[in-house]
Design a protein around this motif. Sequence first.
Motif, PDB file in Angstrom:
ATOM      1  N   SER A  84      22.206  10.203   7.592  1.00 57.07           N
ATOM      2  CA  SER A  84      20.841  10.327   7.060  1.00 57.07           C
ATOM      3  C   SER A  84      20.623   9.424   5.859  1.00 57.07           C
ATOM      4  O   SER A  84      19.553   8.837   5.700  1.00 57.07           O
ATOM      5  CB  SER A  84      20.546  11.776   6.655  1.00 57.07           C
ATOM      6  OG  SER A  84      20.407  12.549   7.817  1.00 57.07           O
ATOM      7  N   ARG A  85      21.624   9.325   4.999  1.00 53.25           N
ATOM      8  CA  ARG A  85      21.475   8.457   3.818  1.00 53.25           C
ATOM      9  C   ARG A  85      21.185   7.021   4.239  1.00 53.25           C
ATOM     10  O   ARG A  85      20.339   6.351   3.654  1.00 53.25           O
ATOM     11  CB  ARG A  85      22.755   8.472   2.975  1.00 53.25           C
ATOM     12  CG  ARG A  85      22.915   9.692   2.089  1.00 53.25           C
ATOM     13  CD  ARG A  85      24.296   9.658   1.452  1.00 53.25           C
ATOM     14  NE  ARG A  85      24.661  10.915   0.827  1.00 53.25           N
ATOM     15  CZ  ARG A  85      24.425  11.231  -0.444  1.00 53.25           C
ATOM     16  NH1 ARG A  85      23.826  10.371  -1.234  1.00 53.25           N
ATOM     17  NH2 ARG A  85      24.788  12.399  -0.926  1.00 53.25           N
ATOM     18  N   GLN A  86      21.899   6.552   5.280  1.00 54.90           N
ATOM     19  CA  GLN A  86      21.674   5.168   5.732  1.00 54.90           C
ATOM     20  C   GLN A  86      20.224   4.973   6.187  1.00 54.90           C
ATOM     21  O   GLN A  86      19.573   3.986   5.849  1.00 54.90           O
ATOM     22  CB  GLN A  86      22.628   4.817   6.881  1.00 54.90           C
ATOM     23  CG  GLN A  86      24.024   4.480   6.376  1.00 54.90           C
ATOM     24  CD  GLN A  86      25.095   4.588   7.472  1.00 54.90           C
ATOM     25  OE1 GLN A  86      24.789   4.863   8.630  1.00 54.90           O
ATOM     26  NE2 GLN A  86      26.340   4.373   7.093  1.00 54.90           N
ATOM     27  N   LEU A  87      19.743   5.960   6.938  1.00 51.40           N
ATOM     28  CA  LEU A  87      18.369   5.844   7.461  1.00 51.40           C
ATOM     29  C   LEU A  87      17.342   5.934   6.334  1.00 51.40           C
ATOM     30  O   LEU A  87      16.377   5.168   6.284  1.00 51.40           O
ATOM     31  CB  LEU A  87      18.121   6.961   8.486  1.00 51.40           C
ATOM     32  CG  LEU A  87      18.944   6.808   9.768  1.00 51.40           C
ATOM     33  CD1 LEU A  87      19.139   8.145  10.457  1.00 51.40           C
ATOM     34  CD2 LEU A  87      18.260   5.828  10.719  1.00 51.40           C
ATOM     35  N   ILE A  88      17.568   6.865   5.411  1.00 45.96           N
ATOM     36  CA  ILE A  88      16.626   7.034   4.285  1.00 45.96           C
ATOM     37  C   ILE A  88      16.611   5.764   3.439  1.00 45.96           C
ATOM     38  O   ILE A  88      15.542   5.297   3.004  1.00 45.96           O
ATOM     39  CB  ILE A  88      17.004   8.288   3.451  1.00 45.96           C
ATOM     40  CG1 ILE A  88      16.786   9.559   4.284  1.00 45.96           C
ATOM     41  CG2 ILE A  88      16.209   8.342   2.144  1.00 45.96           C
ATOM     42  CD1 ILE A  88      17.418  10.821   3.709  1.00 45.96           C
ATOM     43  N   ALA A  89      17.793   5.177   3.241  1.00 46.48           N
ATOM     44  CA  ALA A  89      17.873   3.939   2.443  1.00 46.48           C
ATOM     45  C   ALA A  89      17.073   2.826   3.116  1.00 46.48           C
ATOM     46  O   ALA A  89      16.335   2.090   2.450  1.00 46.48           O
ATOM     47  CB  ALA A  89      19.335   3.520   2.269  1.00 46.48           C
ATOM     48  N   ASP A  90      17.199   2.705   4.441  1.00 46.41           N
ATOM     49  CA  ASP A  90      16.477   1.640   5.150  1.00 46.41           C
ATOM     50  C   ASP A  90      14.964   1.821   5.034  1.00 46.41           C
ATOM     51  O   ASP A  90      14.217   0.865   4.821  1.00 46.41           O
ATOM     52  CB  ASP A  90      16.870   1.611   6.638  1.00 46.41           C
ATOM     53  CG  ASP A  90      18.315   1.126   6.817  1.00 46.41           C
ATOM     54  OD1 ASP A  90      18.895   0.603   5.846  1.00 46.41           O
ATOM     55  OD2 ASP A  90      18.864   1.300   7.927  1.00 46.41           O
ATOM     56  N   VAL A  91      14.524   3.075   5.183  1.00 46.13           N
ATOM     57  CA  VAL A  91      13.080   3.337   5.099  1.00 46.13           C
ATOM     58  C   VAL A  91      12.583   3.024   3.677  1.00 46.13           C
ATOM     59  O   VAL A  91      11.561   2.357   3.490  1.00 46.13           O
ATOM     60  CB  VAL A  91      12.766   4.803   5.477  1.00 46.13           C
ATOM     61  CG1 VAL A  91      11.277   5.091   5.294  1.00 46.13           C
ATOM     62  CG2 VAL A  91      13.183   5.091   6.909  1.00 46.13           C
ATOM     63  N   LEU A  92      13.329   3.496   2.684  1.00 51.06           N
ATOM     64  CA  LEU A  92      12.911   3.247   1.292  1.00 51.06           C
ATOM     65  C   LEU A  92      12.881   1.754   0.987  1.00 51.06           C
ATOM     66  O   LEU A  92      11.983   1.275   0.294  1.00 51.06           O
ATOM     67  CB  LEU A  92      13.861   3.950   0.321  1.00 51.06           C
ATOM     68  CG  LEU A  92      13.656   5.465   0.141  1.00 51.06           C
ATOM     69  CD1 LEU A  92      14.717   6.026  -0.801  1.00 51.06           C
ATOM     70  CD2 LEU A  92      12.249   5.770  -0.400  1.00 51.06           C
ATOM     71  N   ALA A  93      13.867   1.027   1.524  1.00 50.22           N
ATOM     72  CA  ALA A  93      13.908  -0.420   1.266  1.00 50.22           C
ATOM     73  C   ALA A  93      12.621  -1.066   1.776  1.00 50.22           C
ATOM     74  O   ALA A  93      12.017  -1.895   1.085  1.00 50.22           O
ATOM     75  CB  ALA A  93      15.128  -1.038   1.939  1.00 50.22           C
ATOM     76  N   ASP A  94      12.173  -0.664   2.956  1.00 53.45           N
ATOM     77  CA  ASP A  94      10.917  -1.221   3.488  1.00 53.45           C
ATOM     78  C   ASP A  94       9.746  -0.890   2.567  1.00 53.45           C
ATOM     79  O   ASP A  94       8.891  -1.728   2.293  1.00 53.45           O
ATOM     80  CB  ASP A  94      10.615  -0.635   4.881  1.00 53.45           C
ATOM     81  CG  ASP A  94      11.520  -1.239   5.947  1.00 53.45           C
ATOM     82  OD1 ASP A  94      12.239  -2.211   5.638  1.00 53.45           O
ATOM     83  OD2 ASP A  94      11.523  -0.714   7.083  1.00 53.45           O
ATOM     84  N   LYS A  95       9.732   0.343   2.092  1.00 54.52           N
ATOM     85  CA  LYS A  95       8.593   0.780   1.266  1.00 54.52           C
ATOM     86  C   LYS A  95       8.581   0.046  -0.083  1.00 54.52           C
ATOM     87  O   LYS A  95       7.533  -0.388  -0.550  1.00 54.52           O
ATOM     88  CB  LYS A  95       8.635   2.304   1.038  1.00 54.52           C
ATOM     89  CG  LYS A  95       8.471   3.103   2.302  1.00 54.52           C
ATOM     90  CD  LYS A  95       7.122   2.829   2.959  1.00 54.52           C
ATOM     91  CE  LYS A  95       7.097   3.194   4.414  1.00 54.52           C
ATOM     92  NZ  LYS A  95       6.064   2.487   5.170  1.00 54.52           N
ATOM     93  N   TYR A  96       9.744  -0.071  -0.723  1.00 60.61           N
ATOM     94  CA  TYR A  96       9.788  -0.776  -2.018  1.00 60.61           C
ATOM     95  C   TYR A  96       9.497  -2.263  -1.822  1.00 60.61           C
ATOM     96  O   TYR A  96       8.912  -2.902  -2.691  1.00 60.61           O
ATOM     97  CB  TYR A  96      11.141  -0.577  -2.709  1.00 60.61           C
ATOM     98  CG  TYR A  96      11.341   0.813  -3.260  1.00 60.61           C
ATOM     99  CD1 TYR A  96      10.469   1.355  -4.194  1.00 60.61           C
ATOM    100  CD2 TYR A  96      12.424   1.596  -2.862  1.00 60.61           C
ATOM    101  CE1 TYR A  96      10.653   2.632  -4.706  1.00 60.61           C
ATOM    102  CE2 TYR A  96      12.614   2.873  -3.363  1.00 60.61           C
ATOM    103  CZ  TYR A  96      11.733   3.386  -4.284  1.00 60.61           C
ATOM    104  OH  TYR A  96      11.915   4.644  -4.786  1.00 60.61           O
TER     105      TYR A  96
END
Length: 425
Positions: free
Chosen positions: A374-386
């Motif tokens: 989950s951390r990997q997926l959350i990190a990827d989503v956040l990276a797109d948003k930032y």
Amino acid sequence: MKLPGLIAGKARIAGQIREIVMSEQVLDIHTHLYAPAFRELLLWGIDDLLVYHYLVAEAFRYLEIPYERFWALSKTQQADLIWQHLFLEHSPVSEACRGVLTTLQAFGLDVKKRDLPALRSWFKTQTVERHLDRCMTLAGVRRIFMTNSPFDDLERPVWEAGFAHDERFAACLRIDPLLLSWPEAARRLAACGYRVQPDRPSQRTFDEVRRFLADWTRQIKAHYLMVSLPSDFAFPAKNITTQLIERAVLPHCREHGLPLALMPGVKRAVNPELRLAGDGVGLVNLDGLQNLCAGYPENKFLATILARENQHEACVLARKFRNLHLFGCWWFTNVPTLIDEITRLRLELLGLSFTPQHSDARVLDQIVYKWQHSRQLIADVLADKYFDLAQTGWQITRGEIERDVKELFGGGFQRFCGARVAQVC
Ligand code: FIX
Ligand code: ZN
């Protein structure tokens, strides 16, 4: 910015976010794990990993033996069969299978040997205490929220006998039987000295249910109350569930300052032959949740919903009601495709005011893979948003990213729950 600069900028943001998200400690706000004082109720080790009900359901896609023959086997034999069919005869590509391998790898075990006896030997040399430290460290979990039921005949005696409290575990009061299996629950309360009438519940019955809830809230120091609800849950309805919620559960939660966690969308025992693995999913009419949030603004509701198709409406509801906090990608939604989709949807509609994940682990070791994936997926989503923000010229500091991740990994939950949870976390 030119394309190479853009790509380099994105990679830099993604790297920084991944580093923060992978290392920030998290509150695991819903699990089925127990503190070691509960002894055999705390499941851990390779055989429990393999007989996890997610894998049992998947194994029966291939198994041809009658259900009863499988259930008559010992745990080791069941684990052997699941290993054979899901790992050796087919590649373990499902999320639950991959999770076993992620976990073993994190322990430093060599999965390519495919040597189940060797894995068993390694686990035999571990102690539960050391293993608990190891799993919590690898998962980056700061506190494990348990699911505690006074209706569970194995668990209740442990609370009644008393034990040294382990600060890493927090208790939550599970009340499914009370709300969903009345009058059987009433008979059990009556047997424990609560003056309840199963058939024609009067005000005294609801007062006595409140006394029962207060006793158990105190006994276990509950952080919230929780119930899973069938997909046809409606509120209000002309039934005992509505009466119990309105006249006992909600007043109790208000009096004690506790949220009520609602988990709608489950269809219990669609295939009873599969036992724990036999539950299904159904679409929920979320008017019930809306009526609760609107009708009881002094109550706080945590919610995680099982059907993918309900997720968008749930986000819109949370935009309307600040007494609603969405959490986790529950059970059948805890797969990469849906974690990615649901987390994006929530960020886009709710900003940072939700809790993206809980593990729902039933076996201690599972917190390792559930959080790593989950951390990997959350990190990827956040990276797109930032990165999208950076495109506007908005600049963000490392400190701000850390603040936001803390919010997602327990800070927002703590604030939503209020004083009681904040005290212990
Ligand atoms: O009702 C629940 O809390 C569910 O999470 C469980 O009953 C379910 O069996 C499960 O393990 C899901 O992950
Ligand atoms: Zn659960």
